[in-house]
Design a protein around this motif. Sequence first.
Motif, short mmCIF file in Angstrom:
data_model
loop_
_atom_site.label_atom_id
_atom_site.label_comp_id
_atom_site.label_asym_id
_atom_site.label_seq_id
_atom_site.Cartn_x
_atom_site.Cartn_y
_atom_site.Cartn_z
N GLU A 58 -3.10 6.66 19.09
CA GLU A 58 -3.83 7.51 20.04
C GLU A 58 -5.32 7.55 19.70
O GLU A 58 -6.08 8.27 20.35
CB GLU A 58 -3.24 8.92 20.06
N GLY A 59 -5.73 6.84 18.65
CA GLY A 59 -7.14 6.80 18.26
C GLY A 59 -7.56 7.88 17.28
O GLY A 59 -8.72 7.94 16.89
N ARG A 60 -6.63 8.72 16.87
CA ARG A 60 -6.93 9.76 15.87
C ARG A 60 -6.85 9.16 14.47
O ARG A 60 -6.00 8.31 14.21
CB ARG A 60 -5.93 10.90 15.97
N THR A 61 -7.71 9.65 13.58
CA THR A 61 -7.65 9.21 12.19
C THR A 61 -6.62 10.05 11.45
O THR A 61 -6.66 11.28 11.48
CB THR A 61 -9.02 9.33 11.52
N VAL A 62 -5.68 9.37 10.80
CA VAL A 62 -4.64 10.01 10.00
C VAL A 62 -4.96 9.69 8.55
O VAL A 62 -5.21 8.53 8.20
CB VAL A 62 -3.24 9.50 10.41
N ARG A 63 -4.94 10.73 7.72
CA ARG A 63 -5.29 10.57 6.30
C ARG A 63 -4.11 10.95 5.41
O ARG A 63 -3.26 11.74 5.80
CB ARG A 63 -6.49 11.45 5.96
N LEU A 64 -4.12 10.40 4.21
CA LEU A 64 -3.09 10.74 3.23
C LEU A 64 -2.99 12.25 3.05
O LEU A 64 -1.90 12.81 3.03
CB LEU A 64 -3.38 10.04 1.89
N ARG A 65 -4.11 12.91 2.97
CA ARG A 65 -4.11 14.36 2.72
C ARG A 65 -3.45 15.17 3.85
O ARG A 65 -3.08 16.32 3.65
CB ARG A 65 -5.52 14.87 2.44
N ASP A 66 -3.29 14.55 5.03
CA ASP A 66 -2.61 15.24 6.13
C ASP A 66 -1.15 15.54 5.80
O ASP A 66 -0.53 16.37 6.46
CB ASP A 66 -2.66 14.40 7.42
N PHE A 67 -0.62 14.88 4.79
CA PHE A 67 0.78 15.03 4.42
C PHE A 67 0.97 15.80 3.11
O PHE A 67 2.05 15.78 2.52
CB PHE A 67 1.45 13.65 4.33
N ASP A 68 -0.10 16.45 2.65
CA ASP A 68 -0.03 17.20 1.39
C ASP A 68 1.14 18.18 1.40
O ASP A 68 1.44 18.82 2.42
CB ASP A 68 -1.34 17.96 1.13
N GLY A 69 1.80 18.29 0.25
CA GLY A 69 2.89 19.23 0.08
C GLY A 69 4.26 18.71 0.49
O GLY A 69 5.25 19.42 0.36
N LYS A 70 4.31 17.47 0.99
CA LYS A 70 5.59 16.89 1.41
C LYS A 70 5.77 15.53 0.76
O LYS A 70 4.80 14.80 0.56
CB LYS A 70 5.61 16.66 2.93
N PRO A 71 7.01 15.15 0.46
CA PRO A 71 7.25 13.76 0.08
C PRO A 71 6.84 12.87 1.25
O PRO A 71 6.94 13.28 2.41
CB PRO A 71 8.76 13.70 -0.16
N LEU A 72 6.41 11.66 0.95
CA LEU A 72 5.88 10.77 1.97
C LEU A 72 6.48 9.38 1.87
O LEU A 72 6.48 8.77 0.81
CB LEU A 72 4.36 10.67 1.84
N LEU A 73 6.95 8.88 3.00
CA LEU A 73 7.42 7.51 3.12
C LEU A 73 6.36 6.73 3.87
O LEU A 73 6.04 7.05 5.02
CB LEU A 73 8.75 7.45 3.87
N VAL A 74 5.81 5.70 3.23
CA VAL A 74 4.84 4.80 3.84
C VAL A 74 5.56 3.50 4.12
O VAL A 74 6.11 2.88 3.20
CB VAL A 74 3.62 4.57 2.92
N ILE A 75 5.57 3.10 5.40
CA ILE A 75 6.27 1.89 5.81
C ILE A 75 5.25 0.91 6.36
O ILE A 75 4.57 1.20 7.34
CB ILE A 75 7.31 2.17 6.92
N PHE A 76 5.17 -0.26 5.74
CA PHE A 76 4.36 -1.33 6.31
C PHE A 76 5.28 -2.09 7.26
O PHE A 76 6.34 -2.57 6.86
CB PHE A 76 3.78 -2.22 5.21
N LEU A 77 4.88 -2.16 8.53
CA LEU A 77 5.70 -2.80 9.54
C LEU A 77 4.79 -3.43 10.58
O LEU A 77 3.56 -3.34 10.48
CB LEU A 77 6.68 -1.82 10.18
N CYS A 78 5.37 -4.08 11.53
CA CYS A 78 4.61 -4.67 12.64
C CYS A 78 5.57 -4.82 13.81
O CYS A 78 6.74 -4.49 13.70
CB CYS A 78 4.00 -6.01 12.24
N ASN A 79 5.06 -5.31 14.91
CA ASN A 79 5.87 -5.42 16.12
C ASN A 79 6.65 -6.72 16.22
O ASN A 79 7.76 -6.73 16.75
CB ASN A 79 4.99 -5.30 17.36
N HIS A 80 6.08 -7.83 15.76
CA HIS A 80 6.67 -9.13 16.07
C HIS A 80 7.67 -9.64 15.04
O HIS A 80 8.44 -10.55 15.33
CB HIS A 80 5.56 -10.18 16.26
N CYS A 81 7.70 -9.09 13.86
CA CYS A 81 8.55 -9.58 12.78
C CYS A 81 10.04 -9.43 13.10
O CYS A 81 10.49 -8.34 13.42
CB CYS A 81 8.22 -8.83 11.49
#
Length: 175
Positions: A17-40
């Motif tokens: 949506e064009g908003r900047t999302v930062r690591l700190r936006d998830f402070d206080g919660k465990p975080l799953l970071v998934i590297f993915l793409c559409n075509h794979c």
Amino acid sequence: MVALGTQSPDFGLPDTEGRTVRLRDFDGKPLLVIFLCNHCPYVKHVANDLAQVTKKYMDKGLAVVGISSNDATTYPDDSPAAMKVERKSRGYHFPYLYDESQVVALAYEAMCTPDFFLYTKERRLAYRGQMDDSRPGNGKPITAADLTAAVDAVLAGKPTATTQKPSMGCNIKWK
């Protein structure tokens, strides 16, 4: 593979949506970071199940973010516009971010899609590996067993298994 206990690299990336999302936006919660793409084909194989599994765990307090670091010039199916369509069609409830410079993928030492990095709420790496043993064409069911075992442990404040199988998929499409 990145050593367990490693601190999460910082990021600030645009979402679909064009908003900047930062690591700190998830402070206080465990975080799953998934590297993915559409075509794979490996991502396509698990995408619908991934949407369901992540939604279930987000409802339990896990923060989730997807990051595409592929070169969209060479792979236009992975462009931000295509990511927006993919997020909606797959039913991803997590922010889907675009790492155009590929700096974030390099910082995380992401190698393929999908590639999973699970952090405790203190941002220490608890799991880096595969979703499960299913692969396109191998006949094994998609269970998300490896990933969900790690998420369950992190949410319960318990250690994850020390033996972790690396992700397998398409290489990140570097510039």
